[in-house]
Design a protein around this motif. Sequence first.
Motif, PDB file in Angstrom:
ATOM      1  N   ASN A   1      19.243  63.433  19.961  1.00  0.00           N
ATOM      2  CA  ASN A   1      18.931  64.300  18.712  1.00  0.00           C
ATOM      3  C   ASN A   1      20.255  64.290  18.150  1.00  0.00           C
ATOM      4  O   ASN A   1      20.249  64.588  16.843  1.00  0.00           O
ATOM      5  N   GLU A   2      21.629  64.227  18.564  1.00  0.00           N
ATOM      6  CA  GLU A   2      22.674  64.075  18.012  1.00  0.00           C
ATOM      7  C   GLU A   2      22.654  62.657  17.014  1.00  0.00           C
ATOM      8  O   GLU A   2      23.345  62.860  16.116  1.00  0.00           O
ATOM      9  N   ALA A   3      22.113  61.637  17.486  1.00  0.00           N
ATOM     10  CA  ALA A   3      22.038  60.459  16.739  1.00  0.00           C
ATOM     11  C   ALA A   3      21.071  60.604  15.514  1.00  0.00           C
ATOM     12  O   ALA A   3      21.298  60.249  14.352  1.00  0.00           O
ATOM     13  N   LEU A   4      19.941  61.263  15.928  1.00  0.00           N
ATOM     14  CA  LEU A   4      18.871  61.247  14.767  1.00  0.00           C
ATOM     15  C   LEU A   4      19.368  62.402  13.700  1.00  0.00           C
ATOM     16  O   LEU A   4      18.688  62.251  12.850  1.00  0.00           O
ATOM     17  N   ARG A   5      20.219  63.370  13.970  1.00  0.00           N
ATOM     18  CA  ARG A   5      20.680  64.190  13.195  1.00  0.00           C
ATOM     19  C   ARG A   5      21.790  63.885  12.252  1.00  0.00           C
ATOM     20  O   ARG A   5      22.372  64.481  11.263  1.00  0.00           O
ATOM     21  N   LEU A   6      22.331  62.665  12.491  1.00  0.00           N
ATOM     22  CA  LEU A   6      23.498  62.222  11.610  1.00  0.00           C
ATOM     23  C   LEU A   6      22.958  62.115  10.081  1.00  0.00           C
ATOM     24  O   LEU A   6      21.994  61.781   9.861  1.00  0.00           O
ATOM     25  N   ARG A   7      23.980  62.515   9.279  1.00  0.00           N
ATOM     26  CA  ARG A   7      23.961  62.462   7.949  1.00  0.00           C
ATOM     27  C   ARG A   7      24.786  61.357   7.377  1.00  0.00           C
ATOM     28  O   ARG A   7      25.673  60.783   8.047  1.00  0.00           O
ATOM     29  N   VAL A   8      24.640  60.855   6.280  1.00  0.00           N
ATOM     30  CA  VAL A   8      25.338  59.620   5.809  1.00  0.00           C
ATOM     31  C   VAL A   8      26.897  60.130   5.759  1.00  0.00           C
ATOM     32  O   VAL A   8      27.760  59.133   6.214  1.00  0.00           O
ATOM     33  N   LYS A   9      27.230  61.302   5.627  1.00  0.00           N
ATOM     34  CA  LYS A   9      28.596  61.762   5.689  1.00  0.00           C
ATOM     35  C   LYS A   9      29.193  61.754   7.031  1.00  0.00           C
ATOM     36  O   LYS A   9      30.748  61.584   7.030  1.00  0.00           O
ATOM     37  N   ASP A  10      28.535  61.811   8.043  1.00  0.00           N
ATOM     38  CA  ASP A  10      28.965  61.945   9.243  1.00  0.00           C
ATOM     39  C   ASP A  10      29.707  60.401   9.871  1.00  0.00           C
ATOM     40  O   ASP A  10      30.143  60.602  10.773  1.00  0.00           O
ATOM     41  N   VAL A  11      29.335  59.408   9.060  1.00  0.00           N
ATOM     42  CA  VAL A  11      29.880  58.039   9.667  1.00  0.00           C
ATOM     43  C   VAL A  11      31.014  57.675   8.826  1.00  0.00           C
ATOM     44  O   VAL A  11      31.147  57.462   7.604  1.00  0.00           O
ATOM     45  N   ASP A  12      32.041  57.991   9.696  1.00  0.00           N
ATOM     46  CA  ASP A  12      33.461  57.669   8.820  1.00  0.00           C
ATOM     47  C   ASP A  12      34.041  56.184   9.295  1.00  0.00           C
ATOM     48  O   ASP A  12      34.779  55.991  10.315  1.00  0.00           O
ATOM     49  N   PHE A  13      33.698  55.334   8.321  1.00  0.00           N
ATOM     50  CA  PHE A  13      34.074  53.765   8.617  1.00  0.00           C
ATOM     51  C   PHE A  13      35.676  53.763   8.568  1.00  0.00           C
ATOM     52  O   PHE A  13      36.362  53.248   9.207  1.00  0.00           O
ATOM     53  N   GLY A  14      36.426  54.641   7.745  1.00  0.00           N
ATOM     54  CA  GLY A  14      37.778  54.590   7.344  1.00  0.00           C
ATOM     55  C   GLY A  14      38.504  55.149   8.684  1.00  0.00           C
ATOM     56  O   GLY A  14      39.807  54.205   9.232  1.00  0.00           O
ATOM     57  N   MET A  15      38.137  56.034   9.306  1.00  0.00           N
ATOM     58  CA  MET A  15      38.744  56.656  10.647  1.00  0.00           C
ATOM     59  C   MET A  15      37.949  55.997  11.944  1.00  0.00           C
ATOM     60  O   MET A  15      38.522  56.370  12.683  1.00  0.00           O
ATOM     61  N   GLN A  16      37.025  55.064  11.458  1.00  0.00           N
ATOM     62  CA  GLN A  16      36.333  54.449  12.663  1.00  0.00           C
ATOM     63  C   GLN A  16      35.946  55.569  13.630  1.00  0.00           C
ATOM     64  O   GLN A  16      35.901  55.481  14.844  1.00  0.00           O
ATOM     65  N   GLN A  17      35.166  56.668  13.118  1.00  0.00           N
ATOM     66  CA  GLN A  17      34.685  57.613  13.895  1.00  0.00           C
ATOM     67  C   GLN A  17      33.276  58.257  13.491  1.00  0.00           C
ATOM     68  O   GLN A  17      33.054  57.957  12.252  1.00  0.00           O
ATOM     69  N   ILE A  18      32.440  58.647  14.412  1.00  0.00           N
ATOM     70  CA  ILE A  18      31.422  59.400  14.184  1.00  0.00           C
ATOM     71  C   ILE A  18      31.687  60.911  14.429  1.00  0.00           C
ATOM     72  O   ILE A  18      32.198  61.521  15.344  1.00  0.00           O
ATOM     73  N   ILE A  19      31.027  61.885  13.341  1.00  0.00           N
ATOM     74  CA  ILE A  19      31.296  63.129  13.490  1.00  0.00           C
ATOM     75  C   ILE A  19      30.043  63.935  13.860  1.00  0.00           C
ATOM     76  O   ILE A  19      29.047  63.673  13.198  1.00  0.00           O
TER      77      ILE A  19
END
Length: 330
Positions: free
Chosen positions: A147-165
């Motif tokens: 459910n953490e994966a399914l609830r991700l929003r576009v803004k939660d994927v940070d390509f610049g910092m190479q991290q997922i929030i």
Amino acid sequence: MILDVPPKLPDNPTRFMDQLRTLIRSRNMAYKTEQTYCHWIKRFIRFHGMQHPSACSAKEVEQFLSHLAVQRNNSVSTQRTALNALVFLFREFLEQPLDELSFEMARKPRRLPTVFTHDEAKAVINGLEGAPQLVARLMYGSGLRINEALRLRVKDVDFGMQQIIVRSGKGNKDRTTLLPDSLAEPLTLQIDACLVQHKKDLAGGHGEVYMPFSLNQKYPSGGKEPAWQYLFPAAKLSMDPRSGVLRRHHLLDRGVQRAIGLAIREAGVYKQANSHAFRHSFATRLLENGYDIRTIQKLLGHADVRTTEIYTHVVRKGGFGVRSPIDEAF
């Protein structure tokens, strides 16, 4: 029907459960916690013949907890969850703190997590396609719960910092985890696809997503912004149970779980495994690769390192990496 969005409550609730839910939400507790606490409190009420909790005491709590251990044979963690719910009910809601409790403790042993080998994980993932495959890759590659994966929003994927929030994970806490190199391109394509769908929804007079914690009041137009769109949008619009607004929610976990369960069987993996095995496998691979347990704890979002330490018992070459004497040449 949206299953993981809290339904609207009356402004001045009079029913017992509505009042309880109102208190839980005033404490900014996770909706999953609200559901869990309400489930166990209802079980407690039914166990005592629908007697109102205010007429109960520590004795009734002890009887119920002992019943879970003796008659129901529930696990230690299940009994502890029920206890937490009842402590909250009496101490916070009824303002009648329980005295020291004496009840039969559950003894059902805690099971070791099921872990895929790397080849098994690859076989299961290769048996998936579309959104379920990318969700599985996120669970295995970043240690996310389904459910953490399914609830991700576009803004939660940070390509610049190479991290997922991860927002409002277990315990209603935020955390960051790694964004694997191999998922940068698939996630970019997924974002592009969800924004195409968003434009279609806007053109159709919709396009507003659910905003948590009353952020819709702080950012009235935020729900229509691309950054807030769900990374894995549902195939159909659905009615928000609180506002009655027709919205596009995220994919529900049960469909993805079914697809993963089928892929596990077709891959010939004969383990009692489900989607959560990908998260277990993520932690185990990191341990095998020599990463510090505190780092793994942080990536998984465990409050207590003892929870993370269970993976030391399932690393490849069980028995803490000891080589068996029978493996030596005779």
